[in-house]
Design a protein around this motif. Structure first.
Motif, PDB file in Angstrom:
ATOM      1  N   TYR A 161      -0.031  44.199  -0.906  1.00 26.91           N
ATOM      2  CA  TYR A 161       0.639  43.446   0.143  1.00 26.91           C
ATOM      3  C   TYR A 161       1.273  44.393   1.156  1.00 26.91           C
ATOM      4  N   THR A 162       1.224  44.001   2.412  1.00 30.04           N
ATOM      5  CA  THR A 162       1.812  44.790   3.482  1.00 30.04           C
ATOM      6  C   THR A 162       2.306  43.852   4.578  1.00 30.04           C
ATOM      7  N   ILE A 163       3.094  44.400   5.487  1.00 30.14           N
ATOM      8  CA  ILE A 163       3.583  43.627   6.625  1.00 30.14           C
ATOM      9  C   ILE A 163       2.817  44.094   7.851  1.00 30.14           C
ATOM     10  N   VAL A 164       2.191  43.149   8.544  1.00 29.41           N
ATOM     11  CA  VAL A 164       1.396  43.490   9.727  1.00 29.41           C
ATOM     12  C   VAL A 164       1.903  42.715  10.936  1.00 29.41           C
ATOM     13  N   PRO A 165       1.921  43.353  12.110  1.00 26.45           N
ATOM     14  CA  PRO A 165       2.258  42.607  13.335  1.00 26.45           C
ATOM     15  C   PRO A 165       1.040  41.838  13.815  1.00 26.45           C
ATOM     16  N   LEU A 166       1.237  40.567  14.175  1.00 28.44           N
ATOM     17  CA  LEU A 166       0.134  39.734  14.645  1.00 28.44           C
ATOM     18  C   LEU A 166       0.101  39.618  16.161  1.00 28.44           C
ATOM     19  N   SER A 167       1.283  39.473  16.785  1.00 29.92           N
ATOM     20  CA  SER A 167       1.286  39.309  18.236  1.00 29.92           C
ATOM     21  C   SER A 167       2.649  39.652  18.822  1.00 29.92           C
ATOM     22  N   LEU A 168       2.642  39.929  20.113  1.00 28.32           N
ATOM     23  CA  LEU A 168       3.851  40.100  20.920  1.00 28.32           C
ATOM     24  C   LEU A 168       3.809  39.029  21.997  1.00 28.32           C
ATOM     25  N   TYR A 169       4.946  38.382  22.249  1.00 31.12           N
ATOM     26  CA  TYR A 169       4.986  37.348  23.270  1.00 31.12           C
ATOM     27  C   TYR A 169       6.394  37.171  23.795  1.00 31.12           C
ATOM     28  N   PHE A 170       6.486  36.561  24.975  1.00 26.66           N
ATOM     29  CA  PHE A 170       7.770  36.192  25.555  1.00 26.66           C
ATOM     30  C   PHE A 170       8.081  34.769  25.122  1.00 26.66           C
ATOM     31  N   LYS A 171       9.305  34.543  24.653  1.00 24.89           N
ATOM     32  CA  LYS A 171       9.758  33.201  24.301  1.00 24.89           C
ATOM     33  C   LYS A 171      11.096  32.993  24.991  1.00 24.89           C
ATOM     34  N   ASP A 172      11.128  32.117  25.962  1.00 26.23           N
ATOM     35  CA  ASP A 172      12.323  31.842  26.749  1.00 26.23           C
ATOM     36  C   ASP A 172      12.923  33.119  27.334  1.00 26.23           C
ATOM     37  N   GLY A 173      12.068  34.008  27.811  1.00 22.92           N
ATOM     38  CA  GLY A 173      12.518  35.218  28.483  1.00 22.92           C
ATOM     39  C   GLY A 173      12.796  36.398  27.570  1.00 22.92           C
TER      40      GLY A 173
ATOM     41  N   VAL B 298      11.490  39.011  24.324  1.00 19.71           N
ATOM     42  CA  VAL B 298      10.286  39.499  23.664  1.00 19.71           C
ATOM     43  C   VAL B 298      10.404  39.252  22.169  1.00 19.71           C
ATOM     44  N   LYS B 299       9.387  38.618  21.616  1.00 22.38           N
ATOM     45  CA  LYS B 299       9.343  38.331  20.180  1.00 22.38           C
ATOM     46  C   LYS B 299       8.072  38.925  19.602  1.00 22.38           C
ATOM     47  N   ALA B 300       8.123  39.240  18.313  1.00 17.56           N
ATOM     48  CA  ALA B 300       6.945  39.729  17.592  1.00 17.56           C
ATOM     49  C   ALA B 300       6.692  38.787  16.429  1.00 17.56           C
ATOM     50  N   GLU B 301       5.451  38.403  16.258  1.00 17.25           N
ATOM     51  CA  GLU B 301       5.081  37.611  15.092  1.00 17.25           C
ATOM     52  C   GLU B 301       4.554  38.594  14.060  1.00 17.25           C
ATOM     53  N   ILE B 302       5.236  38.640  12.917  1.00 15.45           N
ATOM     54  CA  ILE B 302       4.804  39.525  11.831  1.00 15.45           C
ATOM     55  C   ILE B 302       4.450  38.656  10.640  1.00 15.45           C
ATOM     56  N   ALA B 303       3.650  39.210   9.744  1.00 18.49           N
ATOM     57  CA  ALA B 303       3.198  38.430   8.597  1.00 18.49           C
ATOM     58  C   ALA B 303       3.042  39.327   7.377  1.00 18.49           C
ATOM     59  N   VAL B 304       3.193  38.718   6.216  1.00 23.31           N
ATOM     60  CA  VAL B 304       2.891  39.392   4.962  1.00 23.31           C
ATOM     61  C   VAL B 304       1.428  39.108   4.683  1.00 23.31           C
ATOM     62  N   GLY B 305       0.656  40.163   4.482  1.00 28.00           N
ATOM     63  CA  GLY B 305      -0.773  39.982   4.251  1.00 28.00           C
ATOM     64  C   GLY B 305      -1.255  40.823   3.092  1.00 28.00           C
ATOM     65  N   ARG B 306      -2.306  40.326   2.481  1.00 30.67           N
ATOM     66  CA  ARG B 306      -2.951  41.072   1.394  1.00 30.67           C
ATOM     67  C   ARG B 306      -4.284  41.571   1.931  1.00 30.67           C
ATOM     68  N   GLY B 307      -4.548  42.839   1.722  1.00 24.78           N
ATOM     69  CA  GLY B 307      -5.766  43.445   2.246  1.00 24.78           C
ATOM     70  C   GLY B 307      -7.013  42.807   1.672  1.00 24.78           C
ATOM     71  N   ARG B 308      -7.969  42.542   2.549  1.00 25.03           N
ATOM     72  CA  ARG B 308      -9.242  41.977   2.106  1.00 25.03           C
ATOM     73  C   ARG B 308     -10.195  43.094   1.746  1.00 25.03           C
ATOM     74  N   ARG B 309     -11.054  42.795   0.789  1.00 27.58           N
ATOM     75  CA  ARG B 309     -12.115  43.731   0.455  1.00 27.58           C
ATOM     76  C   ARG B 309     -13.286  43.477   1.397  1.00 27.58           C
ATOM     77  N   GLU B 310     -14.235  44.385   1.400  1.00 34.25           N
ATOM     78  CA  GLU B 310     -15.358  44.296   2.342  1.00 34.25           C
ATOM     79  C   GLU B 310     -16.156  43.009   2.160  1.00 34.25           C
ATOM     80  N   TYR B 311     -16.411  42.616   0.906  1.00 39.65           N
ATOM     81  CA  TYR B 311     -17.195  41.398   0.689  1.00 39.65           C
ATOM     82  C   TYR B 311     -16.407  40.152   1.089  1.00 39.65           C
ATOM     83  N   ASP B 312     -15.075  40.191   1.001  1.00 37.49           N
ATOM     84  CA  ASP B 312     -14.263  39.074   1.479  1.00 37.49           C
ATOM     85  C   ASP B 312     -14.373  38.938   2.991  1.00 37.49           C
ATOM     86  N   LYS B 313     -14.392  40.064   3.695  1.00 34.85           N
ATOM     87  CA  LYS B 313     -14.513  40.042   5.154  1.00 34.85           C
ATOM     88  C   LYS B 313     -15.855  39.440   5.563  1.00 34.85           C
ATOM     89  N   ARG B 314     -16.922  39.862   4.864  1.00 32.84           N
ATOM     90  CA  ARG B 314     -18.252  39.331   5.179  1.00 32.84           C
ATOM     91  C   ARG B 314     -18.317  37.834   4.911  1.00 32.84           C
TER      92      ARG B 314
END
Length: 159
Positions: free
Chosen positions: A105-117, A119-135
């Motif tokens: 598990y790791t924390i990854v940034p998903l996006s940067l955006y302006f919200k009501d003036g 700057v916010k960052a959307e971050i998420a907890v994600g589990r790394g996919r294996r190559e066959y999962d990606k396919r």
């Protein structure tokens, strides 16, 4: 001067959605300098190869995100790839720290955006996919698109 309303996307990390299985999402504020905000208002930013880390003091940081120098800035301009502090509640940071202790598990940034003036960052907890999962995910997405295309074609013929 009227306050800004709504949200507008600055940058997105599409690679993170491909490489990680996203589980929990959080919205975090960013501690930025003036020239960084001006550069972001021009739409210049990249989250490719960026990551989120938690230090010993319980502070959470966005690292390796590229916000290029503001072209009209002076000698007081910012460094493009400096560490930027993310603003979250202490309980949220503790929860993130517990989640990332598990293997894969790791924390990854998903996006940067302006919200009501602001700057916010959307971050998420994600589990790394294996190559066959990606396919497999790419195959499922392609099958879904193809099914939608066929349905759209049949609906057009029916009319």
């Amino acid at each position: 001067m009227a306050k800004e309303q709504g949200t507008s996307l600055i940058a997105q990390n599409r690679r993170a959605r491909h490489d990680y299985e996203i589980e929990d999402r959080y919205e975090a504020g960013l501690a930025l300098t003036g020239t960084e905000v001006k550069s972001l208002r021009e739409g210049h930013a990249s989250l490719a190869e960026s990551f989120v880390s938690i230090d010993r003091r319980g502070e959470i940081w966005l690292e390796n995100a590229n916000i290029p120098e503001y072209l009209n800035g002076t000698w007081n301009n910012h460094a493009p790839k400096r560490k930027r502090k993310l603003l979250l509640h202490a309980a949220q940071i503790a929860k993130l720290a517990r989640r990332t202790e598990a293997k894969g598990y790791t924390i990854v940034p998903l996006s940067l955006y302006f919200k009501d003036g602001r700057v916010k960052a959307e971050i998420a907890v994600g589990r790394g996919r294996r190559e066959y999962d990606k396919r497999q995910a790419l195959r499922e997405e392609q099958d879904r698109r193809e099914a939608q295309r066929v349905m759209r074609y049949r609906n057009q013929r029916a009319n």
